[in-house]
Write a protein that holds these residues in place. Sequence first.
Motif, mmCIF file in Angstrom:
data_model
loop_
_atom_site.group_PDB
_atom_site.id
_atom_site.type_symbol
_atom_site.label_atom_id
_atom_site.label_comp_id
_atom_site.label_asym_id
_atom_site.label_seq_id
_atom_site.Cartn_x
_atom_site.Cartn_y
_atom_site.Cartn_z
ATOM 1 N N ILE A 94 0.855 -1.191 0.000
ATOM 2 C CA ILE A 94 0.000 0.000 0.000
ATOM 3 C C ILE A 94 0.890 1.240 0.000
ATOM 4 N N TYR A 95 0.741 2.037 -1.048
ATOM 5 C CA TYR A 95 1.395 3.345 -1.096
ATOM 6 C C TYR A 95 0.372 4.381 -0.660
ATOM 7 N N VAL A 96 0.853 5.337 0.108
ATOM 8 C CA VAL A 96 -0.024 6.282 0.789
ATOM 9 C C VAL A 96 0.311 7.692 0.291
ATOM 10 N N GLN A 127 -10.252 11.174 -11.730
ATOM 11 C CA GLN A 127 -11.376 11.931 -11.166
ATOM 12 C C GLN A 127 -10.859 13.124 -10.357
ATOM 13 N N ASP A 128 -11.608 14.259 -10.413
ATOM 14 C CA ASP A 128 -11.057 15.484 -9.822
ATOM 15 C C ASP A 128 -10.926 15.418 -8.302
ATOM 16 N N PHE A 129 -11.807 14.668 -7.607
ATOM 17 C CA PHE A 129 -11.774 14.684 -6.143
ATOM 18 C C PHE A 129 -10.477 14.110 -5.567
ATOM 19 N N VAL A 130 -9.746 13.334 -6.352
ATOM 20 C CA VAL A 130 -8.535 12.697 -5.799
ATOM 21 C C VAL A 130 -7.458 13.747 -5.472
ATOM 22 N N ASP A 131 -7.527 14.909 -6.128
ATOM 23 C CA ASP A 131 -6.524 15.958 -5.899
ATOM 24 C C ASP A 131 -6.662 16.574 -4.504
ATOM 25 N N GLU A 132 -7.904 16.702 -4.048
ATOM 26 C CA GLU A 132 -8.176 17.464 -2.828
ATOM 27 C C GLU A 132 -8.423 16.593 -1.610
ATOM 28 N N ALA A 133 -8.879 15.374 -1.816
ATOM 29 C CA ALA A 133 -9.113 14.488 -0.667
ATOM 30 C C ALA A 133 -7.783 14.286 0.060
ATOM 31 N N PRO A 134 -7.807 14.079 1.380
ATOM 32 C CA PRO A 134 -6.541 14.085 2.133
ATOM 33 C C PRO A 134 -5.695 12.835 1.951
ATOM 34 N N LEU A 135 -6.301 11.771 1.397
ATOM 35 C CA LEU A 135 -5.563 10.503 1.359
ATOM 36 C C LEU A 135 -5.987 9.672 0.155
ATOM 37 N N ASP A 136 -4.990 9.333 -0.661
ATOM 38 C CA ASP A 136 -5.226 8.372 -1.739
ATOM 39 C C ASP A 136 -4.289 7.191 -1.525
ATOM 40 N N LEU A 137 -4.883 6.013 -1.449
ATOM 41 C CA LEU A 137 -4.084 4.787 -1.320
ATOM 42 C C LEU A 137 -3.872 4.220 -2.718
ATOM 43 N N VAL A 138 -2.726 3.617 -2.935
ATOM 44 C CA VAL A 138 -2.471 2.928 -4.204
ATOM 45 C C VAL A 138 -2.033 1.505 -3.870
ATOM 46 N N PHE A 139 -2.737 0.532 -4.440
ATOM 47 C CA PHE A 139 -2.408 -0.870 -4.193
ATOM 48 C C PHE A 139 -1.528 -1.366 -5.340
ATOM 49 N N VAL A 140 -0.350 -1.826 -4.971
ATOM 50 C CA VAL A 140 0.659 -2.224 -5.961
ATOM 51 C C VAL A 140 1.055 -3.681 -5.719
ATOM 52 N N ALA A 141 1.033 -4.479 -6.785
ATOM 53 C CA ALA A 141 1.480 -5.878 -6.663
ATOM 54 C C ALA A 141 2.968 -5.956 -6.940
ATOM 55 N N ASP A 142 3.664 -6.736 -6.124
ATOM 56 C CA ASP A 142 5.085 -7.007 -6.383
ATOM 57 C C ASP A 142 5.198 -8.485 -6.760
ATOM 58 N N TYR A 143 5.290 -8.714 -8.073
ATOM 59 C CA TYR A 143 5.265 -10.096 -8.565
ATOM 60 C C TYR A 143 6.521 -10.875 -8.212
ATOM 61 N N SER A 144 7.568 -10.192 -7.762
ATOM 62 C CA SER A 144 8.769 -10.935 -7.354
ATOM 63 C C SER A 144 8.492 -11.772 -6.104
ATOM 64 N N ARG A 145 7.387 -11.460 -5.402
ATOM 65 C CA ARG A 145 7.025 -12.264 -4.221
ATOM 66 C C ARG A 145 6.093 -13.419 -4.580
ATOM 67 N N MET A 146 5.783 -13.583 -5.864
ATOM 68 C CA MET A 146 4.793 -14.600 -6.260
ATOM 69 C C MET A 146 5.424 -15.697 -7.108
ATOM 70 N N LYS A 147 6.668 -16.016 -6.821
ATOM 71 C CA LYS A 147 7.391 -16.980 -7.665
ATOM 72 C C LYS A 147 6.714 -18.350 -7.680
ATOM 73 N N LEU A 148 5.984 -18.694 -6.593
ATOM 74 C CA LEU A 148 5.339 -20.013 -6.523
ATOM 75 C C LEU A 148 3.979 -20.036 -7.224
ATOM 76 N N VAL A 149 3.517 -18.880 -7.675
ATOM 77 C CA VAL A 149 2.213 -18.805 -8.346
ATOM 78 C C VAL A 149 2.459 -18.802 -9.862
ATOM 79 N N GLN A 207 -7.515 3.972 -3.989
ATOM 80 C CA GLN A 207 -8.692 4.151 -3.125
ATOM 81 C C GLN A 207 -8.535 5.469 -2.381
ATOM 82 N N THR A 208 -9.543 6.305 -2.499
ATOM 83 C CA THR A 208 -9.523 7.606 -1.821
ATOM 84 C C THR A 208 -10.279 7.488 -0.498
#
Length: 214
Positions: A94-96, A127-149, A207-208
Amino acid sequence: MSSLTKLALGMIGRLRPKPIQGESQKTIALLPPEKEGGMPLMEAISKRRSDREFARTELPLSLLSSLLWAAYGVNRPDGGRTAPSALNAQEVDIYVALPAGAYLYDAAENLLRLVASSDLRRVTGYQDFVDEAPLDLVFVADYSRMKLVPVRQRESYASAAAGAIAQNVYLFAASARLVTVIRAWIDRKAIANALGLSHDQQVLLSQTVGFPKG
Ligand SMILES: Cc1cc2nc3c(=O)[nH]c(=O)nc-3n(C[C@H](O)[C@H](O)[C@H](O)COP(=O)(O)O)c2cc1C
């Protein structure tokens, strides 16, 4: 910034962060999360909904800390988390995005680590509201942790895990009387550039979160 302007800037690769408001800190120590109380689960489920009108008010650190823990914190001594992941790969980060910088949530250490000294909230979606809302979360997958999948399953499994995290955020928001919306209408390339992601990482969703307007 309007959605149209963002789309146009995105098309020419110019959807960029703003300078920060205030000062970025290298790390932000989160507070111990509030693990008790809140709204009864069935009431929170009955109130869960997407909202797109946010006040500009920043979230106090206590609320941000509990929100991130509810989203994807460590909830067991063995390092288990509040949302599931295939083979317990814990591949989602989660990037914040805050007005004073963009941070990576380190659940094990219960802190935020600075990744960009810029205000990249507006880069997290069209969307315009993301600029002003106090917090936007970004969910990022790191596929280097999914070697068994198997490779062809990685994106769908990571997206399922991100969906579970997003629902935790929805339920926490309902309980804490915050508003939130999960978002897929985002410029993944602009976000990846702004966060300095590697080839193994993929932006899944944003996610805002904030206080209701008015
Ligand atoms: C995968 C996914 C992507 C979504 N993307 C967006 C989006 O980009 N922008 C937005 O405003 N809402 C987005 N939503 C929210 C949906 O519009 C919302 O959940 C739907 O209208 C139902 O409303 P509710 O969440 O209040 O029940 C998304 C939802 C999901 C599950």
